[in-house]
Design an enzyme around this catalytic site. Structure first.
Site, PDB file in Angstrom:
ATOM      1  N   HIS A  24      35.468  43.412  50.627  1.00 35.27           N
ATOM      2  CA  HIS A  24      36.362  42.252  50.540  1.00 35.27           C
ATOM      3  C   HIS A  24      35.914  41.165  51.514  1.00 35.27           C
ATOM      4  CE1 HIS A  24      40.306  40.131  50.340  1.00 35.27           C
ATOM      5  NE2 HIS A  24      40.012  39.859  51.596  1.00 35.27           N
ATOM      6  N   GLU A  25      35.615  41.551  52.755  1.00 40.35           N
ATOM      7  CA  GLU A  25      35.177  40.568  53.749  1.00 40.35           C
ATOM      8  C   GLU A  25      33.831  39.960  53.380  1.00 40.35           C
ATOM      9  OE1 GLU A  25      37.215  39.493  55.895  1.00 40.35           O
ATOM     10  OE2 GLU A  25      38.702  41.021  55.399  1.00 40.35           O
TER      11      GLU A  25
ATOM     12  N   HIS B 226      33.959  36.932  51.074  1.00 40.02           N
ATOM     13  CA  HIS B 226      34.198  35.613  51.674  1.00 40.02           C
ATOM     14  C   HIS B 226      32.864  34.945  52.033  1.00 40.02           C
ATOM     15  CE1 HIS B 226      38.470  36.048  51.709  1.00 40.02           C
ATOM     16  NE2 HIS B 226      38.458  37.107  52.487  1.00 40.02           N
TER      17      HIS B 226
ATOM     18  N   GLU C 150      41.560  34.875  48.392  1.00 38.35           N
ATOM     19  CA  GLU C 150      41.741  36.303  48.663  1.00 38.35           C
ATOM     20  C   GLU C 150      41.760  37.116  47.370  1.00 38.35           C
ATOM     21  OE1 GLU C 150      41.653  37.740  51.535  1.00 38.35           O
ATOM     22  OE2 GLU C 150      41.585  35.899  52.727  1.00 38.35           O
TER      23      GLU C 150
END
Length: 422
Positions: A278-279, A282, A358
């Site tokens: 997930h990070e 970004h 997100e």
């Protein structure tokens, strides 16, 4: 006149607080839709009855504190102005020295100290609340150390900003906001560049991930995502909190992927890899740089509005506000008041943009790891450990949530799985 304005300001604040209390405790709906009962989004499937009760209590109190503290700051700045406190601070500074930068330092110290004392009750209540609900593990002395660190870090940063800002106001009376915005571009990037190596270490210890096998898997995931990185960092947050988190910080060569040690201790390997994916999303989708661009757009509009409002208010209400000119240091609380109101007013939009990013990061992480079960369990653990409401009230969501609610995240996973099965 001063008493009347002070009374109106305090009365408006108390009335707003009462309205928010009634809304949060009696009118707000945080119940789960019937269609999601028994699914992974249903907190009754991963929380016991006590945890459900505590999450509702804790979240509601935290939400109320948020909606009380923000307008409290506005009332503080307003009273500082109309009671002549800001002008008194400026007079002390002018009487002490002839050098403008020292005058700024003196004035700003007294304003920052007064603000620190005024806001401290809310900070203390928040800390004790977190301790009571077993979110915070930090001792009072450790918490106070961080508070004083915040004080001096904020003071030094504000000293630089205010010194430059008021020089620009004096130098360019009509276009100072544009010059300030232009300088904020390199300054913001510089702060993001130094934050991981100079600012963050003032609060916690950062070091390369100790679990080398896990680091190798994370780096393999990063390579799969075409992310050039050699290290994953962990930070010793267990001394302060039981909450879980991971994040990407910095820009350029100083960018870092950081894991809280609480996340390492409470999530299994697959869940950690999903959080890391997930990070990484970004970084892959350039959300950091998009965020900088959005910030610059918002700040351009915000500074323009602030300049217009400051000029009009000082021109029409100079005597009431105890500010002779916008270029005087005593006008700083007015600038801070206006910018705070604008930030609050724009938060529904900025939060919506953040939630959209997100969602994209969640979907990217599922596709990269191919492990939806780990995604579901990691979100459930985040809710459980942090005592988060799965389905917060609408007003709370738009003003407080930069991430999708857990209901939205888990519902998305349910639907994603449904599509996969068809």
């Amino acid at each position: 006149m001063v008493r009347k304005w002070a009374f109106r300001g305090v009365f408006a604040y108390l009335l707003f607080g009462l309205v928010m209390y009634v809304y949060l405790y009696f009118l707000a709906d945080s119940s789960l839709p019937n269609s999601l009962k028994g699914t992974s989004a249903d907190p009754e499937t991963f929380m016991n009855s006590r945890e459900l009760m505590l999450s509702e209590e804790y979240s509601t109190i935290r939400n109320l504190l948020f909606f009380l503290s923000t307008p409290y700051e506005w009332v503080f700045y307003f009273l500082i102005l109309i009671l002549g406190v800001s002008r008194k601070f400026e007079n002390w500074a002018v009487e002490t020295t002839k050098f403008r930068f020292l005058q700024t330092g003196i004035y700003l110290f007294w304003l920052t100290l007064t603000s620190f004392i005024a806001i401290f009750p809310f900070q203390y209540i928040s800390h004790t609340l977190s301790k009571r609900y077993n979110i915070s593990t930090q001792s009072f002395s450790g918490w106070m150390k961080d508070e004083f660190t915040d004080f001096w870090v904020n003071y030094l940063m504000m000293f630089v900003i205010v010194t430059v800002l008021y020089w620009l106001i004096r130098r360019f009376p009509k276009r100072w906001w544009l010059a300030a915005w232009a300088l904020s571009v390199p300054f913001s990037i510089f702060l993001m560049f130094i934050q991981p190596v100079l600012i963050d270490p003032l609060y916690n210890d950062f070091y390369p991930l100790k679990d080398k096998q896990l680091e190798e898997q994370i780096l393999s995931l990063a390579s799969k995502a075409n992310i050039p990185t050699d290290h994953v960092y962990e930070v010793n947050m267990s001394e302060e909190t039981n909450a879980l988190n991971a994040y990407v910080t910095g820009v350029g060569s100083n960018s870092r992927i950081v894991l809280w040690d609480t996340t390492l201790n409470k999530l299994n390997q697959d869940e950690i890899l999903f959080i890391m994916a997930h990070e990484m999303a970004h970084y892959v989708e350039k959300h950091i740089y998009i965020g900088i661009g959005i910030y610059l757009l918002f700040s351009f509009v915000g500074l323009w509005i602030a300049a217009k409002w400051m000029n009009r208010l000082v021109e029409k209400h100079s005597e009431s506000l105890k500010v002779k000119k916008v270029s005087h240091l005593s006008s700083l609380p007015l600038f801070l008041l206006i910018t705070s109101v604008l930030l609050f007013a724009s938060s529904p939009l900025s939060n919506w943009i953040s939630r959209y990013q997100e969602v994209r990061a969640d979907r990217y992480a599922i596709e990269l790891t191919g492990n939806k079960e780990a995604a579901i369990s990691s979100f459930q653990q985040l809710s459980k450990v942090g005592l988060s409401q799965v389905n917060p009230p609408f007003i709370v969501k738009i003003f407080r949530y930069g991430h999708p609610t857990m209901l939205e995240r888990l519902k998305m996973l349910e639907e994603y799985e449904g599509k996969e099965k068809q």
